[in-house]
Motif scaffolding. Structure first.
Motif, PDB file in Angstrom:
ATOM      1  N   THR A 120       0.824  -1.215   0.000  1.00  0.00           N
ATOM      2  CA  THR A 120       0.000   0.000   0.000  1.00  0.00           C
ATOM      3  C   THR A 120       0.854   1.258   0.000  1.00  0.00           C
ATOM      4  OG1 THR A 120      -0.176  -0.129   2.432  1.00  0.00           O
ATOM      5  CG2 THR A 120      -1.962  -1.125   1.138  1.00  0.00           C
ATOM      6  N   GLN A 121       1.931   1.268   0.779  1.00  0.00           N
ATOM      7  CA  GLN A 121       2.790   2.450   0.821  1.00  0.00           C
ATOM      8  C   GLN A 121       3.478   2.680  -0.522  1.00  0.00           C
ATOM      9  OE1 GLN A 121       3.294   4.689   3.501  1.00  0.00           O
ATOM     10  NE2 GLN A 121       1.502   3.647   4.326  1.00  0.00           N
ATOM     11  N   SER A 122       3.872   1.607  -1.189  1.00  0.00           N
ATOM     12  CA  SER A 122       4.530   1.744  -2.499  1.00  0.00           C
ATOM     13  C   SER A 122       3.558   2.283  -3.548  1.00  0.00           C
ATOM     14  CB  SER A 122       5.091   0.397  -2.946  1.00  0.00           C
ATOM     15  OG  SER A 122       6.081  -0.059  -2.046  1.00  0.00           O
ATOM     16  N   LEU A 123       2.323   1.834  -3.511  1.00  0.00           N
ATOM     17  CA  LEU A 123       1.332   2.314  -4.470  1.00  0.00           C
ATOM     18  C   LEU A 123       1.012   3.794  -4.243  1.00  0.00           C
ATOM     19  CD1 LEU A 123      -1.060  -0.772  -4.564  1.00  0.00           C
ATOM     20  CD2 LEU A 123       0.297   0.110  -6.482  1.00  0.00           C
ATOM     21  N   SER A 158       8.241  11.428   1.244  1.00  0.00           N
ATOM     22  CA  SER A 158       7.881  11.075   2.625  1.00  0.00           C
ATOM     23  C   SER A 158       7.456   9.619   2.765  1.00  0.00           C
ATOM     24  CB  SER A 158       6.765  12.001   3.123  1.00  0.00           C
ATOM     25  OG  SER A 158       5.519  11.678   2.531  1.00  0.00           O
ATOM     26  N   PHE A 159       6.908   9.026   1.701  1.00  0.00           N
ATOM     27  CA  PHE A 159       6.502   7.625   1.786  1.00  0.00           C
ATOM     28  C   PHE A 159       7.710   6.706   1.969  1.00  0.00           C
ATOM     29  CE2 PHE A 159       2.560   9.080  -0.398  1.00  0.00           C
ATOM     30  CZ  PHE A 159       1.665   8.596   0.545  1.00  0.00           C
ATOM     31  N   ILE A 160       8.860   7.150   1.493  1.00  0.00           N
ATOM     32  CA  ILE A 160      10.069   6.342   1.643  1.00  0.00           C
ATOM     33  C   ILE A 160      10.391   6.142   3.117  1.00  0.00           C
ATOM     34  CG2 ILE A 160      12.544   6.254   1.152  1.00  0.00           C
ATOM     35  CD1 ILE A 160      11.961   7.788  -1.432  1.00  0.00           C
ATOM     36  N   LEU A 162      -9.016   8.962  -6.727  1.00  0.00           N
ATOM     37  CA  LEU A 162      -9.577   7.612  -6.585  1.00  0.00           C
ATOM     38  C   LEU A 162      -8.479   6.594  -6.290  1.00  0.00           C
ATOM     39  CD1 LEU A 162     -12.156   7.616  -9.518  1.00  0.00           C
ATOM     40  CD2 LEU A 162     -12.701   7.402  -7.086  1.00  0.00           C
ATOM     41  N   TRP A 163      -7.353   6.712  -6.973  1.00  0.00           N
ATOM     42  CA  TRP A 163      -6.199   5.837  -6.744  1.00  0.00           C
ATOM     43  C   TRP A 163      -5.760   5.906  -5.275  1.00  0.00           C
ATOM     44  CZ3 TRP A 163      -1.260   6.226 -10.351  1.00  0.00           C
ATOM     45  CH2 TRP A 163      -0.259   5.377  -9.873  1.00  0.00           C
ATOM     46  N   LEU A 164      -5.573   7.127  -4.788  1.00  0.00           N
ATOM     47  CA  LEU A 164      -5.111   7.298  -3.411  1.00  0.00           C
ATOM     48  C   LEU A 164      -6.133   6.761  -2.412  1.00  0.00           C
ATOM     49  CD1 LEU A 164      -3.005   8.494  -1.463  1.00  0.00           C
ATOM     50  CD2 LEU A 164      -4.291  10.647  -1.562  1.00  0.00           C
ATOM     51  N   GLY A 165      -7.418   7.055  -2.650  1.00  0.00           N
ATOM     52  CA  GLY A 165      -8.446   6.607  -1.723  1.00  0.00           C
ATOM     53  C   GLY A 165      -8.547   5.094  -1.638  1.00  0.00           C
ATOM     54  N   THR A 166      -8.381   4.417  -2.766  1.00  0.00           N
ATOM     55  CA  THR A 166      -8.445   2.956  -2.769  1.00  0.00           C
ATOM     56  C   THR A 166      -7.270   2.360  -1.998  1.00  0.00           C
ATOM     57  OG1 THR A 166      -9.564   2.978  -4.916  1.00  0.00           O
ATOM     58  CG2 THR A 166      -8.548   0.910  -4.235  1.00  0.00           C
ATOM     59  N   CYS A 167      -6.072   2.898  -2.228  1.00  0.00           N
ATOM     60  CA  CYS A 167      -4.898   2.416  -1.485  1.00  0.00           C
ATOM     61  C   CYS A 167      -5.067   2.665   0.015  1.00  0.00           C
ATOM     62  CB  CYS A 167      -3.638   3.112  -1.985  1.00  0.00           C
ATOM     63  SG  CYS A 167      -3.178   2.684  -3.678  1.00  0.00           S
ATOM     64  N   SER A 168      -5.583   3.843   0.380  1.00  0.00           N
ATOM     65  CA  SER A 168      -5.767   4.182   1.788  1.00  0.00           C
ATOM     66  C   SER A 168      -6.757   3.240   2.463  1.00  0.00           C
ATOM     67  CB  SER A 168      -6.250   5.625   1.929  1.00  0.00           C
ATOM     68  OG  SER A 168      -5.284   6.532   1.451  1.00  0.00           O
ATOM     69  N   ALA A 169      -7.771   2.794   1.716  1.00  0.00           N
ATOM     70  CA  ALA A 169      -8.772   1.899   2.274  1.00  0.00           C
ATOM     71  C   ALA A 169      -8.150   0.613   2.789  1.00  0.00           C
ATOM     72  CB  ALA A 169      -9.834   1.579   1.221  1.00  0.00           C
ATOM     73  N   PHE A 170      -7.137   0.108   2.091  1.00  0.00           N
ATOM     74  CA  PHE A 170      -6.475  -1.126   2.515  1.00  0.00           C
ATOM     75  C   PHE A 170      -5.332  -0.857   3.494  1.00  0.00           C
ATOM     76  CE2 PHE A 170      -8.688  -2.369  -1.288  1.00  0.00           C
ATOM     77  CZ  PHE A 170      -9.110  -3.660  -1.007  1.00  0.00           C
TER      78      PHE A 170
END
Length: 418
Positions: free
Chosen positions: A84-87, A182-184, A114-122
């Motif tokens: 999820t963090q990589s996506l 920051s995701f790194i 939409l991409w971000l929201g879907t990743c955040s959901a998981f």
């Protein structure tokens, strides 16, 4: 409020790593959120499209959070967090490139939201279900949740203010690029943690049966059911203030992105003060009454803010809005994480995520539509009044909640209020 008690969960190595990586990532998230709203309103000048983009950023949570809760209880959570963090890292890179080269269009913002929201959901149920494994002493669980909330809301202060300054002197692309970096920090923190060989519970039931079991638990236990409803009401009525704030900064106060950053940072500072209070508490007992106070305060403050035109007073009221909202949400999460069974932790976390963040996109969409017809001030006044009504309803349910929680706390050995 002694510092050792307030920050006691940081003595656990895994939690320190999580705390550091998550802190940097959350600041980046706020950089992107503020820049996304400013960019949307700059390109479209539409209150409705502000609501649409905010809706898309969280609709994945509405659609997938329950499935994500089942997934969180069945998969290797470390690998899940890596994925999820990589996506989300990839999403921020794409957004930065599109803006930097001047290719960005409104439909890009919608798709990437939409991409971000879907990743955040998981991602969210995975992280929330991991708190118990970030610490070695179960007695520090409440403090770990409160410190995480404090971290989230420190970012709510720093992120918007920094975003406002960056937008004033650079461009939205810089904010998106910094978020990507920051995701790194989170990915590195996950890699350095000491993980058990397999921290999943043994699951024999099918996916649908697992979800039904979690739903029956959440609906059957009165405190869980009532608290989730209150959080959902708060998400519908109060949460849209962040998505519509560019209207106040640009049109109502005739200012720029710096003012937008100050308005959102004021709300973030209120949230930070609330979570510092929670971190300093020795017990979860008494949080039910705090939730009532917090919901009522946030609703009344938003109602007062709606038609106000005095900028310093607006900052004070947003301090109360942000503080009340997060105090209620974090208190609810603390109660739920304290009483829930370990084998149901991911699923209950997903229901909490659905209530707080999944309902928010519906509130954003409704608020954007109402603001487009009636104006942002009317929308804020209406939502503030509805939040106060929700607080009054919750007050009538508080005795029933206490009657159920009291024996549960005694069974779990939760210390009394002092």
């Amino acid at each position: 409020m002694s510092l050792p008690r307030t920050f006691r969960a940081l003595r656990h190595r895994n939690f320190r790593l999580f705390f550091t990586g998550q802190g940097l990532s959350l600041i980046g998230t706020w950089l992107q959120q503020v820049a996304m709203g400013w960019l949307t309103y700059r390109l479209t000048n539409s209150a409705f499209l502000l609501g649409v983009v905010a809706f898309c950023a969280n609709v994945g949570i509405l659609l997938f959070s329950n499935l994500a809760g089942v997934v969180a209880d069945r998969i290797d959570r470390r690998r899940g967090l890596f994925a999820t963090q990589s996506l989300m890292l990839a999403q921020a890179i794409v957004l930065a490139v599109l803006v930097a080269f001047g290719w960005i269009q409104t439909w890009h913002l919608i798709v990437l939201a939409l991409w971000l929201g879907t990743c955040s959901a998981f991602d969210m149920p995975l992280r929330q279900s991991m708190y118990v494994h970030f610490i070695a002493d179960r007695g520090d669980l409440g403090n770990a949740i409160a410190l995480n909330s404090m971290l989230v809301n420190t970012a709510r202060v720093v992120g918007p203010a920094l975003a406002g300054m960056l937008l004033a002197v650079t461009s939205e692309a810089v904010c998106f690029a910094l978020n990507a970096l920051s995701f790194i920090a989170v990915i590195v923190a996950i890699a350095k943690m000491d993980w058990p060989a397999d921290i999943r519970q043994q699951v024999t039931a099918g996916w649908w049966a697992s979800w039904v079991e979690g739903a029956r638990y959440a609906h059957g236990l009165a405190p869980v059911r009532i608290l989730l409803f209150v959080v959902a009401a708060l998400a519908w009525t109060i949460s849209p203030y962040t998505s519509l704030m560019p209207i106040y900064a640009k049109d109502i106060y005739a200012a720029g992105p710096t003012a937008l950053g100050l308005l959102l940072s004021a709300a973030g500072f209120g949230a930070l003060v609330s979570t510092l209070h929670l971190a300093g508490r020795a017990t979860v007992r008494g949080l039910g009454r705090i939730i009532l106070f917090a919901v009522a305060t946030s609703g009344a403050a938003l109602l007062a803010f709606a038609y106000l035109r005095v900028f310093p007073l607006a900052l004070v009221l947003l301090f109360l809005v942000g503080g009340g909202t997060i105090l209620a949400a974090a208190s609810t999460n603390t109660i739920l994480q304290t009483i829930v069974e370990d084998r149901l932790r991911g699923r209950v976390a997903s229901f909490y995520t659905l209530a707080f963040l999944g309902v928010a996109p519906l509130g954003n969409l409704a608020a954007g539509a109402i603001a487009a017809k009636m104006g942002a001030p009317f929308t804020f006044a209406l939502n503030g009044a509805l939040a106060v009504l929700a607080a009054l309803w919750y007050r009538s349910k508080l005795p029933a909640i206490r009657a159920v929680l009291r024996p549960m706390y005694e069974q779990l050995g939760v210390p009394p209020r002092r």
